[in-house]
Design a protein around this motif. Structure first.
Motif, mmCIF file in Angstrom:
data_model
loop_
_atom_site.group_PDB
_atom_site.id
_atom_site.type_symbol
_atom_site.label_atom_id
_atom_site.label_comp_id
_atom_site.label_asym_id
_atom_site.label_seq_id
_atom_site.Cartn_x
_atom_site.Cartn_y
_atom_site.Cartn_z
ATOM 1 N N ARG A 204 -19.577 44.111 -43.467
ATOM 2 C CA ARG A 204 -19.951 42.822 -44.056
ATOM 3 C C ARG A 204 -20.946 42.070 -43.181
ATOM 4 N N ARG A 205 -20.808 42.171 -41.861
ATOM 5 C CA ARG A 205 -21.767 41.497 -40.966
ATOM 6 C C ARG A 205 -23.164 42.095 -41.119
ATOM 7 N N ALA A 206 -23.244 43.414 -41.189
ATOM 8 C CA ALA A 206 -24.549 44.035 -41.386
ATOM 9 C C ALA A 206 -25.140 43.670 -42.744
ATOM 10 N N GLU A 207 -24.303 43.606 -43.769
ATOM 11 C CA GLU A 207 -24.781 43.214 -45.091
ATOM 12 C C GLU A 207 -25.258 41.774 -45.115
ATOM 13 N N ALA A 208 -24.522 40.879 -44.410
ATOM 14 C CA ALA A 208 -24.940 39.474 -44.339
ATOM 15 C C ALA A 208 -26.276 39.327 -43.626
ATOM 16 N N GLY A 209 -26.514 40.148 -42.597
ATOM 17 C CA GLY A 209 -27.800 40.085 -41.909
ATOM 18 C C GLY A 209 -28.957 40.493 -42.802
ATOM 19 N N GLU A 210 -28.777 41.546 -43.578
ATOM 20 C CA GLU A 210 -29.846 41.974 -44.478
ATOM 21 C C GLU A 210 -30.108 40.931 -45.576
ATOM 22 N N ALA A 214 -33.652 38.737 -46.248
ATOM 23 C CA ALA A 214 -34.288 38.664 -47.580
ATOM 24 C C ALA A 214 -34.426 37.218 -48.051
ATOM 25 N N GLU A 215 -33.437 36.359 -47.747
ATOM 26 C CA GLU A 215 -33.523 34.949 -48.137
ATOM 27 C C GLU A 215 -34.649 34.229 -47.408
ATOM 28 N N VAL A 258 -32.550 39.921 -37.161
ATOM 29 C CA VAL A 258 -31.299 39.177 -37.051
ATOM 30 C C VAL A 258 -30.953 39.020 -35.572
ATOM 31 N N GLN A 259 -30.837 37.760 -35.130
ATOM 32 C CA GLN A 259 -30.476 37.492 -33.747
ATOM 33 C C GLN A 259 -28.961 37.515 -33.557
ATOM 34 N N VAL A 273 -28.388 33.914 -37.768
ATOM 35 C CA VAL A 273 -29.596 33.342 -37.175
ATOM 36 C C VAL A 273 -30.671 34.406 -37.222
ATOM 37 N N VAL A 274 -31.775 34.084 -37.892
ATOM 38 C CA VAL A 274 -32.897 35.002 -38.050
ATOM 39 C C VAL A 274 -34.028 34.510 -37.156
ATOM 40 N N LYS A 275 -34.564 35.393 -36.344
ATOM 41 C CA LYS A 275 -35.612 35.018 -35.404
ATOM 42 C C LYS A 275 -36.903 35.742 -35.748
ATOM 43 N N PRO A 276 -38.027 35.209 -35.324
ATOM 44 C CA PRO A 276 -39.322 35.881 -35.552
ATOM 45 C C PRO A 276 -39.541 36.980 -34.523
ATOM 46 N N PRO A 277 -40.610 37.708 -34.638
ATOM 47 C CA PRO A 277 -40.877 38.773 -33.655
ATOM 48 C C PRO A 277 -41.002 38.248 -32.235
ATOM 49 N N SER A 278 -41.577 37.042 -32.047
ATOM 50 C CA SER A 278 -41.692 36.448 -30.717
ATOM 51 C C SER A 278 -40.789 35.227 -30.640
ATOM 52 N N GLN A 279 -40.312 34.901 -29.436
ATOM 53 C CA GLN A 279 -39.398 33.786 -29.273
ATOM 54 C C GLN A 279 -40.078 32.439 -29.465
ATOM 55 N N ASP A 280 -41.398 32.400 -29.452
ATOM 56 C CA ASP A 280 -42.100 31.123 -29.606
ATOM 57 C C ASP A 280 -42.176 30.665 -31.060
#
Length: 432
Positions: A204-210, A214-215, A258-259, A273-280
């Protein structure tokens, strides 16, 4: 006793004794008074002059010592082991045969009871005869016998250890393993159920990350402000909806990762928490709701407007609702701050930093009144020294002499801060 010299073989030969080793020497009478080394001991001897030219008698008793200087050089042998004299050229007889009293072997004495071995051959003289082998008596064997009560004590100690060994062996043989006993009220396959539930939670955690990724892609790809707002949750009090588009430049869709994804207390839903490719770049908080995953508007508003940077850049004025990470203040930092600001002695100090790190951000120290509701909420998890996310309402205050300081007025309940209360049904089940 003066040794008796052998009979002279010729009237032209002078016979005298060595004054050092006692050996008899022969020289021609013409060499009377000459000096030379003794052929046996090597010491210098002198051939005595003859006072009256008359032949030596066969018996030394008939010769007057005062008239014959040869007898003056004759000394009785010292009380020690004498080496055998060298043979005369003209007399092949052994000196031991001529003088048995002098050259007789000295009987070996029994070794003293000193505990040492007999003298080695290297300790004897070169001309000494080898002493007979002396048998060293063997040491007397000691017999050790303990007292009667000590023997019984030994028997008792050995018996105790034997009984302990038998008891341990019996316990290992007849003890029933704990795993074979079933605890009343719990299923027999409890371990299998726990392992199965853990696997379900991970899926369920992996499914929530995907679903969260998408959201975020659907929100960033919305064609209008109204379409973008349909993907957002209402912001907390004190925050407004973010503008559209929220950021000037965004990474391409599908490049977010997914962070973290943690389960919200008392529910089966996750906060991702979804993060971009770079932390900035900007970060997004996605919560699973009954109608599907939705984005928190507060984090987007704070990042797009730079609320944390604006609040800390203007000390002394303003209030704000911020998404931050808090932890108890470090001892060194708290000691330095209290030394510089004695007016804050009545406050509790807390380290605060932005929940969405940006370039150039640093940590700050905010204050908590000990008797406030915010201090009581923070004390629920004060035992945890790690950084934890929270939504706080903070305000600047100014001391008339020391200067401004930031005070946390309250913690805003929200899944991001972990302060959301449990549903009534779950609360009743836990209480019961």
């Amino acid at each position: 006793m003066t040794p008796t010299p052998p009979a002279p073989t010729s009237a032209d030969v002078l016979r005298f004794g060595c004054g050092h080793c006692g050996a008899w020497l022969e020289v021609k009478r013409a060499l009377t008074g000459i000096r030379g080394p003794c052929p046996l001991c090597g010491n210098e001897v002198v051939a005595p002059p003859v006072l009256r030219p008359e032949p030596l008698s066969d018996s030394p008793d008939t010769v007057s010592p005062s008239r014959n200087a040869a007898q003056l050089l004759v000394k009785p042998p010292p009380l020690r082991k004498r080496p055998q004299p060298m043979e005369s050229v003209e007399s092949p007889q052994q000196p031991s045969a001529l003088f048995p009293a002098i050259f007789a072997p000295v009987p070996a004495e029994a070794p003293a009871k000193t505990g040492r071995m007999p003298t080695a051959p290297a300790d004897r003289g070169f001309f000494d005869e080898a002493p007979p082998a002396v048998e060293v008596p063997s040491a007397r064997r000691r017999t050790f016998r303990r007292a009667a009560w000590k023997r019984w004590l030994d028997v008792a100690i050995v018996s105790v250890f034997i009984c302990l060994a038998l008891g341990i062996a019996a316990a290992l043989r007849f003890t029933v393993p704990v795993e074979s006993r079933a605890v009343p009220g719990l299923p027999a396959n409890l371990n299998e159920l726990v392992a199965h539930e853990t696997k379900i939670i991970e899926v369920r955690r992996a499914e929530a990350g995907e679903l969260a990724r998408a959201e975020v892609d659907r929100y960033l790809g919305a064609a209008s402000e109204q379409a973008a707002a349909s993907h957002l949750l209402p912001p907390p009090e004190g925050l407004s909806l973010p503008p559209f588009p929220p950021f000037a430049a965004l990474p391409a869709a599908g490049s977010y990762a997914v962070q973290s994804a943690r389960r919200m207390p008392g529910t089966d839903r996750f906060l991702v928490v979804v993060k971009p490719p770079s932390q900035d770049g900007p970060m997004f908080v996605v919560e699973q709701t009954e109608s599907g995953p939705r984005l928190h508007a507060g984090p987007i508003t704070q990042q797009s407007a730079g609320l944390f940077q604006k609040f800390t850049a203007n000390p002394g004025e303003g209030t704000a609702t911020l998404y931050v990470e808090v932890c108890p203040s470090a001892p060194d930092g708290e000691r330095i701050t209290r030394a510089q600001r004695p007016d804050l002695s009545a406050f509790r100090l807390v380290d605060v930093r932005s929940a969405f790190p940006m370039a150039g951000d640093k940590e700050w120290i905010f204050c908590l009144r000990p008797d406030s509701e915010a201090a009581r909420v923070f004390a629920r998890r004060a035992h945890d020294p790690a950084w934890r996310p929270a939504i706080i309402r903070v305000a600047w205050h100014r001391h008339r002499e020391a200067g401004p300081f930031a005070e946390i007025e309250s913690f805003v309940p929200d899944p991001w801060s972990g302060e959301r209360s449990l549903p009534p049904a779950v609360t009743a089940a836990v209480t019961r």
